[in-house]
Design an enzyme around this catalytic site. Sequence first.
Site, PDB file in Angstrom:
ATOM      1  N   VAL A 159       1.176  -1.247   0.215  1.00  0.00           N
ATOM      2  CA  VAL A 159      -0.009  -0.265  -0.130  1.00  0.00           C
ATOM      3  C   VAL A 159       0.528   1.255   0.040  1.00  0.00           C
ATOM      4  O   VAL A 159       1.737   1.313   1.351  1.00  0.00           O
ATOM      5  CB  VAL A 159      -0.778   0.525   1.095  1.00  0.00           C
ATOM      6  CG1 VAL A 159      -1.882   0.982   1.223  1.00  0.00           C
ATOM      7  CG2 VAL A 159      -1.804  -1.511   1.555  1.00  0.00           C
ATOM      8  N   GLY A 167       3.059   8.257  11.066  1.00  0.00           N
ATOM      9  CA  GLY A 167       2.574   6.605  10.663  1.00  0.00           C
ATOM     10  C   GLY A 167       1.134   6.323  10.852  1.00  0.00           C
ATOM     11  O   GLY A 167       1.675   4.672  11.193  1.00  0.00           O
ATOM     12  N   CYS A 342     -12.048  26.377  13.104  1.00  0.00           N
ATOM     13  CA  CYS A 342     -12.412  25.470  11.775  1.00  0.00           C
ATOM     14  C   CYS A 342     -13.252  24.260  12.201  1.00  0.00           C
ATOM     15  O   CYS A 342     -13.930  24.048  11.295  1.00  0.00           O
ATOM     16  CB  CYS A 342     -10.785  24.234  11.451  1.00  0.00           C
ATOM     17  SG  CYS A 342      -9.464  25.232  10.689  1.00  0.00           S
TER      18      CYS A 342
END
Length: 381
Positions: A159, A167, A342
């Site tokens: 992938v 990560g 946001c």
Amino acid sequence: MNRSKSIITQLLDSAGVVINGEHPWDIKVRNENFFPLVIQQGSLAIGESYMQNWWSSPQPDAFIAKVLSARLDEKIHKSLSLKKHIFLAKLFNHQGHIQAFKNGSRHYDIGNDLFERMLDKRMTYTCAFWDGVKTLDAAQEQKLDISCQKVHLKPGMHVLDIGCGWGSFAQFAAERYDVKVTGITISKEQAALAKDRCKGLPVVIKLMDYRDLSGQYDAIVSLGMFEHVGYKNYRAYMEIARKCLHDGGLFLLHTIGSNRSSVFTDPWIHKYIFPNSMLPSIGQIGKAIEGLFVMEHWENYSADYDKTLMTWYHNFKEHWNELASKYDETFFRMWEYYLLSCAATFRARNSQLWQVVLSKNGVPGGYRFERHTTKKDSTMY
């Protein structure tokens, strides 16, 4: 001064906001210069004046959501500086190869200590999926699991993770789905920590730009990176993704989106948080994938991002004492405004969060996605 105050007062009143009112979304103005500055500079002035403590609100997110829902941002003329920003965005590619690393470093290299305290245990800096779960850790793992399932991961697959962050997806996919992952990021701080967190797993983390990618992969995911690509590069990005994807593979694009096509971002966000970032529209994504991909599946999780951002804000605020020696009070108010404003854009439905599944040639018989709980994560939630 009096005229600008009168204009702003009337505009806020039309949105149900009262200056020095008693509702949690009302604001208290401490510096009268707030009024002419907002008339002159719009959203940039609202953010900067909050950083300077010129105004406050019991719930700044609720205030901004009210303003956006009433579309007050459309009723204040664009400033000269914003018009210049739009002109330059059309003239130059501000997300080019070299500039991309500078843009990324400005935000993602601030300090891992900040993000470790704000995010979940896997440090997933994208929208969590909250359906049926109550904690940030569970919501982020649910998002990662759904993302794996949407590209039909199977043991032994390789992938590609474009914009791998610290990560989180790479680690999760390798652990739970027995796949190999190659992750790329343009942040030195992210790359270093991602390598450490994925140690011992079949994961390779590279510090590189997506334009330097080569090879082919069984599946591709990109979670929260497309917002940095820029409209001048959308087509090239999709061409590279197609080139890197095996013919039968699937590509999951996870991105914040805008209701309208644009060539620039909010001036305050550009100046203080994500330089040269840009939210794509459905039309811009459609144009970028035309002739390259078949759109198999499209979902909107915007309400989940509101909750995610509010959770990040509470984590940030709760751990501020551990960060205060490194980051000053102006930074605190800047970061607070970033997270709350946001959240408000998603609450007002100005911003969306899309997961789009793409294939190169169309899935034979049609694409199907049905969420299931894997054996390995059956006790996760």
